[in-house]
Design a protein around this motif. Sequence first.
Motif, short mmCIF file in Angstrom:
data_model
loop_
_atom_site.label_atom_id
_atom_site.label_comp_id
_atom_site.label_asym_id
_atom_site.label_seq_id
_atom_site.Cartn_x
_atom_site.Cartn_y
_atom_site.Cartn_z
N SER A 10 0.82 -1.20 0.00
CA SER A 10 0.00 0.00 0.00
C SER A 10 0.86 1.26 0.00
O SER A 10 1.90 1.32 0.65
N ARG A 13 -3.17 5.11 -0.26
CA ARG A 13 -4.53 4.83 -0.75
C ARG A 13 -5.32 4.11 0.33
O ARG A 13 -5.81 3.00 0.12
N LEU A 16 -8.86 2.70 -0.57
CA LEU A 16 -8.81 1.47 -1.36
C LEU A 16 -8.29 0.31 -0.52
O LEU A 16 -8.77 -0.81 -0.62
N CYS A 20 -9.95 -3.37 0.17
CA CYS A 20 -9.19 -4.60 -0.09
C CYS A 20 -9.18 -5.49 1.14
O CYS A 20 -9.45 -6.70 1.05
N ASP A 90 -5.19 -1.75 -4.30
CA ASP A 90 -6.40 -1.58 -5.10
C ASP A 90 -6.99 -2.91 -5.55
O ASP A 90 -7.91 -2.96 -6.36
N ALA A 121 -14.64 3.12 -9.52
CA ALA A 121 -14.43 3.88 -8.28
C ALA A 121 -15.74 4.40 -7.74
O ALA A 121 -16.71 4.55 -8.36
#
Length: 121
Positions: A10, A13, A16, A20, A90, A121
Amino acid sequence: MEKAIAVVVSYNRQKLLSECIEALKNQTRPLDAILVVNNGSTDNTEIWLKDQPGINMITQENTGSGGGSHTGIEWAYKNGYTWIWCMDDDGYPQEDALQNLLAVDVCELSLLNCAVIHKEA
Protein backbone atom coordinates in the motif's frame (compact mmCIF):
# COMPACT_ATOMS: atom_id res chain seq x y z
CA MET A 1 -1.22 -27.88 7.74
CA GLU A 2 -0.90 -25.37 4.95
CA LYS A 3 -1.12 -21.71 5.94
CA ALA A 4 -2.20 -18.91 3.60
CA ILE A 5 -1.34 -15.24 4.01
CA ALA A 6 -2.33 -12.23 1.92
CA VAL A 7 0.46 -9.70 1.36
CA VAL A 8 -0.91 -6.29 0.40
CA VAL A 9 1.39 -3.45 -0.68
CA SER A 10 0.00 0.00 0.00
CA TYR A 11 1.02 3.58 -0.72
CA ASN A 12 -1.24 6.54 0.09
CA ARG A 13 -4.53 4.83 -0.75
CA GLN A 14 -6.08 4.12 2.64
CA LYS A 15 -9.65 4.09 1.28
CA LEU A 16 -8.81 1.47 -1.36
CA LEU A 17 -6.76 -0.46 1.19
CA SER A 18 -9.73 -0.64 3.57
CA GLU A 19 -11.90 -2.06 0.75
CA CYS A 20 -9.19 -4.60 -0.09
CA ILE A 21 -8.85 -5.68 3.55
CA GLU A 22 -12.62 -6.06 3.85
CA ALA A 23 -12.69 -8.29 0.76
CA LEU A 24 -9.85 -10.38 2.20
CA LYS A 25 -11.66 -10.81 5.51
CA ASN A 26 -14.75 -12.05 3.64
CA GLN A 27 -13.06 -14.91 1.79
CA THR A 28 -14.93 -18.23 1.82
CA ARG A 29 -11.60 -19.90 2.72
CA PRO A 30 -10.40 -17.72 5.61
CA LEU A 31 -6.85 -16.45 5.48
CA ASP A 32 -4.49 -17.42 8.26
CA ALA A 33 -3.04 -13.90 8.22
CA ILE A 34 -3.02 -10.58 6.40
CA LEU A 35 0.20 -8.57 6.09
CA VAL A 36 0.20 -5.01 4.80
CA VAL A 37 3.49 -3.53 3.63
CA ASN A 38 3.05 0.21 4.08
CA ASN A 39 5.38 1.68 1.47
CA GLY A 40 6.02 5.00 3.23
CA SER A 41 2.48 6.35 3.02
CA THR A 42 2.08 9.98 4.03
CA ASP A 43 -1.71 9.86 4.36
CA ASN A 44 -3.46 8.23 7.35
CA THR A 45 -2.71 4.64 6.21
CA GLU A 46 -0.39 3.81 9.12
CA ILE A 47 -2.76 5.27 11.72
CA TRP A 48 -5.69 3.36 10.20
CA LEU A 49 -3.70 0.10 10.13
CA LYS A 50 -2.75 0.37 13.80
CA ASP A 51 -6.48 0.35 14.66
CA GLN A 52 -7.19 -2.82 12.63
CA PRO A 53 -7.22 -6.01 14.71
CA GLY A 54 -5.55 -9.04 13.21
CA ILE A 55 -3.57 -7.14 10.57
CA ASN A 56 0.22 -7.46 10.53
CA MET A 57 2.03 -4.37 9.27
CA ILE A 58 5.51 -3.52 8.07
CA THR A 59 6.29 0.14 7.37
CA GLN A 60 9.22 0.92 5.11
CA GLU A 61 10.35 3.62 2.70
CA ASN A 62 8.64 3.51 -0.68
CA THR A 63 10.34 0.83 -2.76
CA GLY A 64 7.48 0.49 -5.25
CA SER A 65 5.14 -2.43 -5.66
CA GLY A 66 7.97 -4.87 -6.41
CA GLY A 67 10.01 -3.80 -3.38
CA GLY A 68 6.99 -3.98 -1.11
CA SER A 69 6.09 -7.41 -2.44
CA HIS A 70 9.65 -8.59 -1.85
CA THR A 71 9.50 -7.45 1.77
CA GLY A 72 6.15 -9.15 2.31
CA ILE A 73 7.07 -12.40 0.59
CA GLU A 74 10.32 -12.63 2.54
CA TRP A 75 8.49 -12.04 5.84
CA ALA A 76 5.77 -14.58 5.01
CA TYR A 77 8.27 -17.23 3.92
CA LYS A 78 10.37 -16.77 7.07
CA ASN A 79 7.21 -17.13 9.17
CA GLY A 80 6.22 -20.47 7.68
CA TYR A 81 3.38 -19.58 5.30
CA THR A 82 2.83 -22.15 2.55
CA TRP A 83 0.71 -19.92 0.31
CA ILE A 84 1.54 -16.24 -0.20
CA TRP A 85 -1.16 -14.30 -2.02
CA CYS A 86 0.20 -10.94 -3.22
CA MET A 87 -1.70 -7.86 -4.33
CA ASP A 88 -1.64 -4.09 -4.28
CA ASP A 89 -4.02 -2.02 -2.19
CA ASP A 90 -6.40 -1.58 -5.10
CA GLY A 91 -7.04 -5.33 -5.29
CA TYR A 92 -10.58 -6.41 -4.62
CA PRO A 93 -10.80 -10.22 -4.75
CA GLN A 94 -14.13 -11.97 -5.10
CA GLU A 95 -15.24 -13.92 -2.01
CA ASP A 96 -14.22 -17.30 -3.45
CA ALA A 97 -10.92 -16.22 -5.02
CA LEU A 98 -8.61 -17.82 -2.45
CA GLN A 99 -10.72 -20.98 -2.28
CA ASN A 100 -10.47 -21.32 -6.07
CA LEU A 101 -6.73 -20.69 -6.11
CA LEU A 102 -6.08 -23.31 -3.45
CA ALA A 103 -8.28 -25.87 -5.22
CA VAL A 104 -5.87 -26.08 -8.16
CA ASP A 105 -3.71 -29.21 -8.22
CA VAL A 106 -0.15 -27.87 -8.27
CA CYS A 107 3.38 -29.17 -8.06
CA GLU A 108 5.81 -28.34 -5.24
CA LEU A 109 6.74 -24.83 -6.43
CA SER A 110 3.98 -22.93 -8.19
CA LEU A 111 2.92 -19.46 -9.19
CA LEU A 112 -0.83 -18.89 -9.57
CA ASN A 113 -2.47 -15.66 -10.67
CA CYS A 114 -5.93 -14.19 -10.31
CA ALA A 115 -7.59 -12.25 -13.09
CA VAL A 116 -7.38 -8.50 -12.57
CA ILE A 117 -10.58 -6.71 -13.45
CA HIS A 118 -11.03 -2.96 -13.26
CA LYS A 119 -13.26 -1.94 -10.37
CA GLU A 120 -15.27 1.23 -10.87
CA ALA A 121 -14.43 3.88 -8.28
